[in-house]
Scaffold this motif. Structure first.
Motif, PDB file in Angstrom:
ATOM      1  N   SER A   1       1.475  17.670  59.420  1.00 52.97           N
ATOM      2  CA  SER A   1       0.173  18.273  59.114  1.00 52.97           C
ATOM      3  C   SER A   1      -0.163  18.133  57.625  1.00 52.97           C
ATOM      4  O   SER A   1      -1.326  18.181  57.247  1.00 52.97           O
TER       5      SER A   1
ATOM      6  N   ALA B   1      -2.740  15.129  56.763  1.00 47.35           N
ATOM      7  CA  ALA B   1      -4.189  15.363  56.827  1.00 47.35           C
ATOM      8  C   ALA B   1      -4.631  16.249  55.671  1.00 47.35           C
ATOM      9  O   ALA B   1      -5.648  15.994  55.028  1.00 47.35           O
ATOM     10  N   ILE B   2      -3.845  17.302  55.399  1.00 49.51           N
ATOM     11  CA  ILE B   2      -4.254  18.257  54.360  1.00 49.51           C
ATOM     12  C   ILE B   2      -4.300  17.580  52.987  1.00 49.51           C
ATOM     13  O   ILE B   2      -5.267  17.737  52.240  1.00 49.51           O
TER      14      ILE B   2
ATOM     15  N   GLN C   1      -6.476  13.690  53.265  1.00 44.55           N
ATOM     16  CA  GLN C   1      -7.882  13.681  53.694  1.00 44.55           C
ATOM     17  C   GLN C   1      -8.696  14.837  53.156  1.00 44.55           C
ATOM     18  O   GLN C   1      -9.913  14.777  53.149  1.00 44.55           O
ATOM     19  N   ILE C   2      -8.027  15.911  52.739  1.00 40.07           N
ATOM     20  CA  ILE C   2      -8.801  17.063  52.279  1.00 40.07           C
ATOM     21  C   ILE C   2      -8.599  17.321  50.795  1.00 40.07           C
ATOM     22  O   ILE C   2      -9.523  17.238  50.000  1.00 40.07           O
TER      23      ILE C   2
ATOM     24  N   GLY D   1     -16.844  16.802  52.451  1.00 41.25           N
ATOM     25  CA  GLY D   1     -15.416  16.639  52.295  1.00 41.25           C
ATOM     26  C   GLY D   1     -15.029  15.183  52.424  1.00 41.25           C
ATOM     27  O   GLY D   1     -15.860  14.335  52.708  1.00 41.25           O
ATOM     28  N   GLY D   2     -13.758  14.899  52.208  1.00 40.88           N
ATOM     29  CA  GLY D   2     -13.232  13.559  52.433  1.00 40.88           C
ATOM     30  C   GLY D   2     -13.555  12.597  51.307  1.00 40.88           C
ATOM     31  O   GLY D   2     -14.023  12.976  50.236  1.00 40.88           O
ATOM     32  N   TRP D   3     -13.295  11.316  51.567  1.00 40.84           N
ATOM     33  CA  TRP D   3     -13.409  10.309  50.516  1.00 40.84           C
ATOM     34  C   TRP D   3     -14.830   9.812  50.313  1.00 40.84           C
ATOM     35  O   TRP D   3     -15.127   9.215  49.284  1.00 40.84           O
TER      36      TRP D   3
ATOM     37  N   PRO E   1     -13.614  14.826  57.894  1.00 42.04           N
ATOM     38  CA  PRO E   1     -12.343  14.486  57.256  1.00 42.04           C
ATOM     39  C   PRO E   1     -11.249  15.518  57.537  1.00 42.04           C
ATOM     40  O   PRO E   1     -11.448  16.705  57.316  1.00 42.04           O
ATOM     41  N   GLY E   2     -10.116  15.038  58.055  1.00 41.85           N
ATOM     42  CA  GLY E   2      -8.969  15.903  58.289  1.00 41.85           C
ATOM     43  C   GLY E   2      -8.912  16.500  59.678  1.00 41.85           C
ATOM     44  O   GLY E   2      -7.864  16.928  60.125  1.00 41.85           O
TER      45      GLY E   2
ATOM     46  N   ASP F   1      -9.053  15.182  62.555  1.00 41.17           N
ATOM     47  CA  ASP F   1      -8.328  14.458  63.605  1.00 41.17           C
ATOM     48  C   ASP F   1      -6.859  14.858  63.669  1.00 41.17           C
ATOM     49  O   ASP F   1      -6.121  14.395  64.524  1.00 41.17           O
ATOM     50  N   ALA F   2      -6.425  15.750  62.766  1.00 41.57           N
ATOM     51  CA  ALA F   2      -5.051  16.250  62.854  1.00 41.57           C
ATOM     52  C   ALA F   2      -4.946  17.447  63.789  1.00 41.57           C
ATOM     53  O   ALA F   2      -3.853  17.924  64.072  1.00 41.57           O
TER      54      ALA F   2
END
Lengths: 343, 131
Positions: free
Chosen positions: A56, A59-60, A63-64, A198-200, B86-87, B89-90
């Motif tokens: 986990s 993703a944290i 991606q965040i 959020g995200g890139w 974003p994120g 999909d986890a």
């Protein structure tokens, strides 16, 4: 480009790295900075670091938190860098990145973007930043042309035109916000400096503008030094003052507009960081510009980390933290050093 | 009702204007009570406040089995949109395709229609045992 002692650069770079690690480590799930460092090192092509952290975290972190931290660092750098340039060009200690209308123009753009996309908001993620960016650049173009007197643009007229146009744009967006009874929360949170995407995607979208803007700002140290003699003196020293002023204001405004569009309106960083650096390291713009950029990204990263900690798992808009923490700190510094005129 | 083997963890999304911190219903709200009556656990039950924001990091940590889109009808948010955030999909609900549109009109106002809401919830959350 590196003038004088190299030591402040090293200290501030170390601070930036610490602030970055901290920003990625802190959140609802605390990830030890050691693991964060290894996760970041694993991104380097060819590294052989085994992914032995919980899945986990991927993703944290990737991606965040990492894109958020980079967005915040770029925003801090952009605000502090353009703040330094505005203070230098206008030779005014109160100048900040929003002085000639970037913030209010961007605010108006964002509010228009929000009120026209409602109620179908499916694909409107980009409309707010793009509308904010257009609003900011249009406002600056209007202000610059309004301030023109003959063939010159006097600094005083530029500031006055900026303040007037700002007030106009602010009241227009307040009016629009009052008229629309929906979707105020998003506009409000953006106005207080919440990164609403959020995200890139926002990082990639703002990077080219901020990179070009910061690069031109970084080259401007010597010019800003010459400008400190006053415009007439600078002209006599062979500086094409009007052209230089236009280029510097454009570069600083472009940088700010890009940052504001994606990170919201964040006050105080652009005002106090250049002053902090000036307090401690002197007024030479060749050092002031790069050091302010470094210090600005660390300062905003730390403020953002705090903003995400105080009400965890919810977060406070970072603009509130920069003003609440920044104002008293700045006043304390001002009182402490009131005996020495540093400006 | 047939017996259920497990109570799945459910995230009920009220509003996702801020995709990093969507709004959900906290403890004591009737959405919370209905989800519990429908044989599931409301993710928002452990939060503080009635209508609260929860960060996506917390969602990844709690890893809900179902995501119900209460903003599908009024906001047009579709399950595909959720997968693109974003994120997200986890989260196992996203991985297993258990992001479901939900008609919030059935559960957001008190009244006799809440019974229909309860039925819709039970049907969505326990498709195998619902008759």
């Amino acid at each position: 480009m590196i003038a004088g002692s190299i030591r402040p650069y090293l200290y501030l770079t170390a601070l930036l790295i610490i602030a970055l690690l901290l920003s990625v480590a802190v959140g609802v799930v605390f990830i030890p900075p050691g693991i964060v460092a290894r996760m970041l090192a694993a991104l380097v092509p060819g590294s052989t670091i085994p992914a032995d952290w919980p899945q986990s975290f991927d993703a944290i972190v990737y991606q965040i938190r990492l894109p958020h931290a980079i967005l915040i660092a770029l925003t801090g750098a952009a605000l502090a860098g353009s703040g330094t340039v505005y203070q230098g060009v206008f030779r005014n200690p109160l100048a900040d990145p929003y002085l000639i209308g970037v913030a209010s123009g961007a605010g108006l753009g964002a509010v228009i973007g929000l009120s026209t996309t409602w109620p179908t908001r499916g694909n409107s993620l980009y409309t707010v930043p793009i509308a904010a960016f257009i609003g900011a650049m249009l406002t600056i173009a209007i202000v610059y042309n309004l301030a023109r007197v003959g063939r010159t643009v006097p600094t005083t007229t530029l500031i006055l035109a900026g303040v007037a146009v700002s007030a106009f744009a602010t009241s227009l967006s307040s009016f629009l916000m009052l008229r629309s009874n929906e979707e105020l929360r998003r506009a409000f949170s953006w106005l207080l400096g919440g990164a609403i995407m959020g995200g890139w995607a926002p990082v990639i979208a703002m990077l080219p503008y901020v990179a070009v803007g910061l690069a031109s700002i970084l080259l401007s140290g010597h010019t800003l030094n010459v400008l400190q003699f006053g415009e007439e003196q600078a002209q006599q020293l062979g500086l094409p003052v009007e052209r230089v002023k236009l280029l510097l204001v454009l570069a600083a405004s472009l940088t700010t507009a890009a940052a504001v569009a994606f990170a919201g309106i964040i006050g105080f960083i652009g005002l106090i960081v250049p002053h902090l650096v000036r307090f401690s390291l002197g007024p030479d713009y060749r050092r002031l510009v790069p050091l302010s950029i470094l210090a600005g990204s660390s300062a905003l990263l730390l403020a953002d980390t705090l903003a995400r900690m105080v009400l965890s798992p919810q977060s406070v808009p970072v603009g509130i933290v920069t003003a609440l923490a920044g104002a008293p700190f700045f006043l304390w510094l001002l009182r402490r050093s009131k005996d020495q005129a540093y400006w | 009702m047939a017996s259920i083997s497990a109570r799945p963890l459910v995230f009920y999304e009220l509003d996702s204007t801020d995709v990093n911190a969507p709004y959900t219903s906290g403890p004591g709200t009737f959405i919370d009570l209905l989800i519990s009556m429908a044989g599931a656990e409301n993710l928002g039950h452990t939060l503080q406040g009635e209508w609260v924001q929860v960060s996506v990091e917390e969602l990844i940590r709690r890893n809900p089995d179902y995501i119900l889109l209460g903003d599908y009808v009024w906001g047009g948010i579709k399950p595909e949109d959720v997968a693109e955030r974003p994120g997200w999909d986890a989260i196992s609900a996203v991985k297993e395709g258990k992001v479901l549109p939900f008609d919030d009109n059935l559960v957001s106002r008190p009244g006799p229609r809440l019974v229909d809401g309860l039925e819709a919830l039970a049907k969505a959350l326990h498709p195998d045992v619902f008759q």
